[in-house]
Design a protein around this motif. Sequence first.
Motif, PDB file in Angstrom:
ATOM      1  N   HIS A  62       0.940   8.957  -0.911  1.00  0.00           N
ATOM      2  CA  HIS A  62       1.258   7.646  -0.346  1.00  0.00           C
ATOM      3  C   HIS A  62      -0.030   7.070   0.244  1.00  0.00           C
ATOM      4  O   HIS A  62      -1.093   7.712   0.171  1.00  0.00           O
ATOM      5  CB  HIS A  62       2.396   7.738   0.676  1.00  0.00           C
ATOM      6  CG  HIS A  62       2.171   8.710   1.804  1.00  0.00           C
ATOM      7  ND1 HIS A  62       1.278   8.482   2.820  1.00  0.00           N
ATOM      8  CD2 HIS A  62       2.723   9.925   2.064  1.00  0.00           C
ATOM      9  CE1 HIS A  62       1.306   9.489   3.668  1.00  0.00           C
ATOM     10  NE2 HIS A  62       2.164  10.397   3.230  1.00  0.00           N
TER      11      HIS A  62
ATOM     12  N   ARG B 290       3.822   3.333  -1.289  1.00  0.00           N
ATOM     13  CA  ARG B 290       2.994   3.865  -2.376  1.00  0.00           C
ATOM     14  C   ARG B 290       1.809   2.937  -2.641  1.00  0.00           C
ATOM     15  O   ARG B 290       1.955   1.713  -2.597  1.00  0.00           O
ATOM     16  CB  ARG B 290       3.821   4.009  -3.656  1.00  0.00           C
ATOM     17  CG  ARG B 290       4.967   5.016  -3.534  1.00  0.00           C
ATOM     18  CD  ARG B 290       5.912   4.895  -4.701  1.00  0.00           C
ATOM     19  NE  ARG B 290       6.095   3.501  -5.032  1.00  0.00           N
ATOM     20  CZ  ARG B 290       5.917   2.989  -6.238  1.00  0.00           C
ATOM     21  NH1 ARG B 290       5.568   3.758  -7.252  1.00  0.00           N
ATOM     22  NH2 ARG B 290       6.099   1.708  -6.455  1.00  0.00           N
TER      23      ARG B 290
ATOM     24  N   GLU C 125       0.492   2.468  -5.461  1.00  0.00           N
ATOM     25  CA  GLU C 125       0.675   1.828  -6.770  1.00  0.00           C
ATOM     26  C   GLU C 125       1.215   0.399  -6.636  1.00  0.00           C
ATOM     27  O   GLU C 125       0.805  -0.511  -7.352  1.00  0.00           O
ATOM     28  CB  GLU C 125       1.657   2.631  -7.641  1.00  0.00           C
ATOM     29  CG  GLU C 125       1.125   3.964  -8.132  1.00  0.00           C
ATOM     30  CD  GLU C 125       1.351   5.106  -7.149  1.00  0.00           C
ATOM     31  OE1 GLU C 125       1.555   4.827  -5.939  1.00  0.00           O
ATOM     32  OE2 GLU C 125       1.299   6.272  -7.561  1.00  0.00           O
ATOM     33  N   THR C 126       2.136   0.219  -5.690  1.00  0.00           N
ATOM     34  CA  THR C 126       2.750  -1.102  -5.505  1.00  0.00           C
ATOM     35  C   THR C 126       1.688  -2.125  -5.122  1.00  0.00           C
ATOM     36  O   THR C 126       1.646  -3.237  -5.660  1.00  0.00           O
ATOM     37  CB  THR C 126       3.815  -0.992  -4.383  1.00  0.00           C
ATOM     38  OG1 THR C 126       4.808  -0.100  -4.843  1.00  0.00           O
ATOM     39  CG2 THR C 126       4.419  -2.326  -4.044  1.00  0.00           C
TER      40      THR C 126
ATOM     41  N   GLU D 272       9.012  -1.320  -3.576  1.00  0.00           N
ATOM     42  CA  GLU D 272       9.129  -0.062  -2.830  1.00  0.00           C
ATOM     43  C   GLU D 272      10.581   0.381  -2.711  1.00  0.00           C
ATOM     44  O   GLU D 272      10.888   1.554  -2.778  1.00  0.00           O
ATOM     45  CB  GLU D 272       8.530  -0.212  -1.432  1.00  0.00           C
ATOM     46  CG  GLU D 272       7.036  -0.092  -1.426  1.00  0.00           C
ATOM     47  CD  GLU D 272       6.566   1.244  -1.986  1.00  0.00           C
ATOM     48  OE1 GLU D 272       6.689   2.244  -1.287  1.00  0.00           O
ATOM     49  OE2 GLU D 272       6.090   1.283  -3.139  1.00  0.00           O
TER      50      GLU D 272
ATOM     51  N   GLU E 263      12.869  -0.246  -4.779  1.00  0.00           N
ATOM     52  CA  GLU E 263      13.466   0.091  -6.075  1.00  0.00           C
ATOM     53  C   GLU E 263      12.829   1.296  -6.735  1.00  0.00           C
ATOM     54  O   GLU E 263      13.092   1.575  -7.892  1.00  0.00           O
ATOM     55  CB  GLU E 263      13.350  -1.120  -7.009  1.00  0.00           C
ATOM     56  CG  GLU E 263      14.376  -2.174  -6.658  1.00  0.00           C
ATOM     57  CD  GLU E 263      14.161  -3.473  -7.407  1.00  0.00           C
ATOM     58  OE1 GLU E 263      13.173  -3.559  -8.170  1.00  0.00           O
ATOM     59  OE2 GLU E 263      14.974  -4.380  -7.208  1.00  0.00           O
ATOM     60  N   VAL E 264      11.968   2.006  -6.019  1.00  0.00           N
ATOM     61  CA  VAL E 264      11.330   3.177  -6.623  1.00  0.00           C
ATOM     62  C   VAL E 264      12.415   4.119  -7.109  1.00  0.00           C
ATOM     63  O   VAL E 264      13.304   4.472  -6.335  1.00  0.00           O
ATOM     64  CB  VAL E 264      10.482   3.941  -5.576  1.00  0.00           C
ATOM     65  CG1 VAL E 264       9.913   5.205  -6.168  1.00  0.00           C
ATOM     66  CG2 VAL E 264       9.401   3.054  -5.045  1.00  0.00           C
TER      67      VAL E 264
ATOM     68  N   ARG F  20      14.435   7.203  -7.575  1.00  0.00           N
ATOM     69  CA  ARG F  20      14.436   8.384  -6.718  1.00  0.00           C
ATOM     70  C   ARG F  20      14.739   9.664  -7.479  1.00  0.00           C
ATOM     71  O   ARG F  20      14.845  10.725  -6.901  1.00  0.00           O
ATOM     72  CB  ARG F  20      15.474   8.230  -5.608  1.00  0.00           C
ATOM     73  CG  ARG F  20      15.208   7.043  -4.738  1.00  0.00           C
ATOM     74  CD  ARG F  20      13.929   7.229  -3.966  1.00  0.00           C
ATOM     75  NE  ARG F  20      13.646   6.054  -3.166  1.00  0.00           N
ATOM     76  CZ  ARG F  20      12.477   5.810  -2.618  1.00  0.00           C
ATOM     77  NH1 ARG F  20      11.470   6.622  -2.797  1.00  0.00           N
ATOM     78  NH2 ARG F  20      12.282   4.744  -1.894  1.00  0.00           N
TER      79      ARG F  20
ATOM     80  N   THR G 173       9.944  11.976  -8.599  1.00  0.00           N
ATOM     81  CA  THR G 173       9.718  10.967  -7.577  1.00  0.00           C
ATOM     82  C   THR G 173      10.512  11.322  -6.334  1.00  0.00           C
ATOM     83  O   THR G 173      10.166  10.948  -5.235  1.00  0.00           O
ATOM     84  CB  THR G 173      10.143   9.579  -8.075  1.00  0.00           C
ATOM     85  OG1 THR G 173       9.739   9.489  -9.422  1.00  0.00           O
ATOM     86  CG2 THR G 173       9.492   8.496  -7.273  1.00  0.00           C
TER      87      THR G 173
END
Length: 668
Positions: free
Chosen positions: A18, A304, A306-307, A522, A524-525, A527, A531
């Motif tokens: 993260h 994260r 990535e977002t 975030e 909607e990651v 799960r 992940t």
Amino acid sequence: MSKFYITTPIYYVNARPHIGHAYTTIACDAIARRQRMLGVDTFFLTGTDEYGVHVERAATAAGRPPQSWTDEVSSAFRQLWDRLELTYDDFIRTTSERHKRGVQALWSKIRDNGFIYKGYYRGQYCIYDELYVDAAGPGAPCPECGRPTETVQEENYFFRLSAFQERLLRLYTEQPDFIRPETRRNEVLSFVRSGLRDLSISRSSFKWGVPVPGDPAHVVYVWLDALSNYITALGYGSDDLSRFEKYWPADLHVIGKEIVRFHCVYWPAFLMAAGLPLPKTILAHGWLLFAENKMSKSRGNIVRAETIVEVLGGDALRYFLLREIVFGQDGSFSFDALVQRYNADLANGIGNLASRTLTMITRYFEGEVPYPSPAAARQTADDAIRNSANQVMAEFQSLFDLYQFSRALELAWSLVGAMDKYIVENEPWALGEKTDDESRARLATVLYTSAEVLRIVAALVHPVIPQATRRIWAQLGLGDIATLDLPSLKWGQLQPGTKLGKVEPVFPRADKNAVERMQKMEEEVPRAGTTAVAQSATNPPARPVATQTLPSAPPAAAVNHKISIDDFAKVEMRVGEVKVAEKVQGADKLLRLEVDLGGEVRQVVAGIAEAYAPETLIGRKVVIVANLAPRKLRGLESNGMIVAASAEGGKPVLASFLEDVPIGARLK
Ligand code: MSP
């Protein structure tokens, strides 16, 4: 040629990376990049810490063999570092052969020097921090993370840490830069002065670790194993010691403040015991907070990288972390602050300076850097900018060398601000409309000055925003920024006549929806699968989980619909004990709970704040729906639901038991 060896901590693989992990790695990357630009032979190490009981349990909970689990999570770290263009020279994994061999060599050396003996350990242990908690009773909370400790009773090997108390104290005095900043140094001093007890350095109740040389029933304590990475990556314990001889001792270990004791007490003591040179500096930074708490997988309040990379780019994340947070202190992350900084400093700041300057040079001088006026024709404002640039160059260097990134960047941006003002006051767009020689000469000076400031700022901040500055450099017609010779950077090196490259915006303005988009991404990651480890080491197995199937009132059509026992069995309800309860900032109805389900502690966010004061819940047994898909509430991840009855319009009443019932028992 001088050398510089810099390391990050190696990250646990019980969870995906993260932005807290990215923070340390980005700071190291910026330092390493600057060292390389200064012509120093730099070696930058990062990697993953893969052994230990909590990693093993995370893998087991996911129904995976530990090695395949750690392979996958370790590669997620590496992929993210590559996506962020982090320029590490080596990535060490503690499950690699080269590392195991090095750890065993270090153990043997310490043992042969007489600092290891066999004893019996009985006491508390926190599996999450891999910390022995001395002088505490069964179930006592870990002083670091507050989660319940486990009782360990086993025959262990011990390290004679007590023998190093005086030598350590001498080290802190003789090498005042060994621990930075000063606050951390003081903490360590008082810890060591209060007396050091010998340290248990092996475990025998599980197998997921490096076997102790000559006694494979034991595995090496995960911190001795992990700290060794700083030398095993250089080939310690192998036949080829060339890297080790070249780069050891480390110039800088960068760490988060929670692992200071391991690095500043245990690590130098292990090295002293092995007769090896000590690192020069251990630099501890503060925590990245989110929703006012440390961002961490166990709290489930992670963001994260990535977002952010996807919406604003990697440079935005790097710049925000190093500019917004005073290195060494805690700092808050929020999407609002990120977008605000991005727009103010990057889009409207350096981005705007680049596009204005380069577009006007293209328009008024056919894309060639113009000739500035000779000294006699220069105005005071031109010289003022030049003087500020010289001053900024000198001070930026000192601040960066003190790891005061935030102040260094603030300083560089003060030059961007001064330049903005200069452009507004000199109105090059108005000069551009005139054709007389004087106006043309003035325009040339203004745009040359502007381009020169752009070049200097780009050179200084390249270690922090490498992608944008690489593009600015190319747009200035200067080719590859990697060839820049930073030590000789000075005003006036931009050659008039230089043909600009293709001019394109470097930091497009972030629109109003950027915050919302990132928040949504975030939430909607997915799960499922690996992940799921991002939530905590204590996750439920990564198998498909029932979605939220317990609406308070069933839909009318379903009223007469009976479910089978198999349907009911899908809902996993367990008895838990509340360990931590606190209000959620800014949410009147919500409490954040940490609930012990027996072998795992879950964070649950529950809408019961109006019915229960947090302190009345501590120690209370409650019923938790344990297999609900996690969801985020106010930035906090809720891993389960607390069961309560609610009469129409009334306050929720928690389900509870009259008889005693063990924690973890399933309701069926
Ligand atoms: N594996 C040990 C370190 C062994 S080093 C020989 C460990 N790993 S960790 O995965 O928990 O990562 C710890 C490091 O990640 C911290 O020391 C810090 O550098 C970084 N961070 C993790 N969360 C963070 C924040 N919320 N804020 C700032 N840094 C954070 O401990």
